[in-house]
Design a protein around this motif. Sequence first.
Motif, PDB file in Angstrom:
ATOM      1  N   ARG A   1       0.837  -1.211   0.000  1.00 54.94           N
ATOM      2  CA  ARG A   1       0.000   0.000   0.000  1.00 54.94           C
ATOM      3  C   ARG A   1       0.869   1.257   0.000  1.00 54.94           C
ATOM      4  O   ARG A   1       0.522   2.254  -0.620  1.00 54.94           O
ATOM      5  N   ALA A   2       2.002   1.198   0.680  1.00 51.45           N
ATOM      6  CA  ALA A   2       2.887   2.362   0.792  1.00 51.45           C
ATOM      7  C   ALA A   2       3.464   2.766  -0.557  1.00 51.45           C
ATOM      8  O   ALA A   2       3.932   3.897  -0.716  1.00 51.45           O
TER       9      ALA A   2
ATOM     10  N   GLN B   1       1.748   6.644   4.278  1.00 53.80           N
ATOM     11  CA  GLN B   1       1.263   5.965   5.469  1.00 53.80           C
ATOM     12  C   GLN B   1       1.008   6.952   6.592  1.00 53.80           C
ATOM     13  O   GLN B   1       1.533   8.053   6.595  1.00 53.80           O
ATOM     14  N   GLY B   2       0.192   6.525   7.537  1.00 55.03           N
ATOM     15  CA  GLY B   2      -0.108   7.325   8.711  1.00 55.03           C
ATOM     16  C   GLY B   2      -1.593   7.587   8.815  1.00 55.03           C
ATOM     17  O   GLY B   2      -2.267   7.848   7.817  1.00 55.03           O
ATOM     18  N   ALA B   3      -2.112   7.521  10.024  1.00 53.75           N
ATOM     19  CA  ALA B   3      -3.549   7.687  10.244  1.00 53.75           C
ATOM     20  C   ALA B   3      -4.023   9.078   9.841  1.00 53.75           C
ATOM     21  O   ALA B   3      -5.067   9.229   9.205  1.00 53.75           O
ATOM     22  N   GLY B   4      -3.259  10.101  10.178  1.00 57.87           N
ATOM     23  CA  GLY B   4      -3.655  11.462   9.819  1.00 57.87           C
ATOM     24  C   GLY B   4      -3.674  11.657   8.313  1.00 57.87           C
ATOM     25  O   GLY B   4      -4.576  12.294   7.764  1.00 57.87           O
ATOM     26  N   GLN B   5      -2.684  11.102   7.631  1.00 60.85           N
ATOM     27  CA  GLN B   5      -2.642  11.215   6.176  1.00 60.85           C
ATOM     28  C   GLN B   5      -3.804  10.454   5.553  1.00 60.85           C
ATOM     29  O   GLN B   5      -4.413  10.930   4.600  1.00 60.85           O
ATOM     30  N   ALA B   6      -4.127   9.293   6.089  1.00 60.45           N
ATOM     31  CA  ALA B   6      -5.264   8.513   5.574  1.00 60.45           C
ATOM     32  C   ALA B   6      -6.564   9.301   5.714  1.00 60.45           C
ATOM     33  O   ALA B   6      -7.393   9.322   4.800  1.00 60.45           O
ATOM     34  N   MET B   7      -6.732   9.961   6.856  1.00 55.83           N
ATOM     35  CA  MET B   7      -7.942  10.769   7.052  1.00 55.83           C
ATOM     36  C   MET B   7      -7.973  11.928   6.056  1.00 55.83           C
ATOM     37  O   MET B   7      -9.028  12.257   5.508  1.00 55.83           O
ATOM     38  N   THR B   8      -6.832  12.529   5.814  1.00 57.93           N
ATOM     39  CA  THR B   8      -6.764  13.631   4.859  1.00 57.93           C
ATOM     40  C   THR B   8      -7.130  13.142   3.467  1.00 57.93           C
ATOM     41  O   THR B   8      -7.915  13.783   2.761  1.00 57.93           O
TER      42      THR B   8
END
Length: 125
Positions: free
Chosen positions: A17-18, A23-30
Amino acid sequence: LKSTLRASIDARAEECRARYITQGAGQAMTYMRKADEARRMVADITAGGAPDPAQYPLLCAEIGITAPTLAEVGQIVAAQDAAWQEAGRAIEALRLGAKRAVDGAQDAEAARAAAHVLWPGSPAP
């Protein structure tokens, strides 16, 4: 062994996926919010409306960076989201299929073989 192989499959899926997303929860939310804004904006334009920039703050943040106009940013983000959906779908199918095959394996050799996945974007063996 099966538990270790399942965890390894999950870790390799995340590595795959990377290649496509940060990666990162904040980036995913964005990413999720930008994709939502892009879908809404495309729907607004399709319905004949003029997009109100106040309704698309994340897309507006990219004007002049990703593209010169809000509409162009929205189109690019929508296209990126569609491409990610394809890659994500393929990765998830491989991940879940491999874990199921590991669970159904009758011995250690079969479990190890089942855990071997050719992930999208990986070089062929």
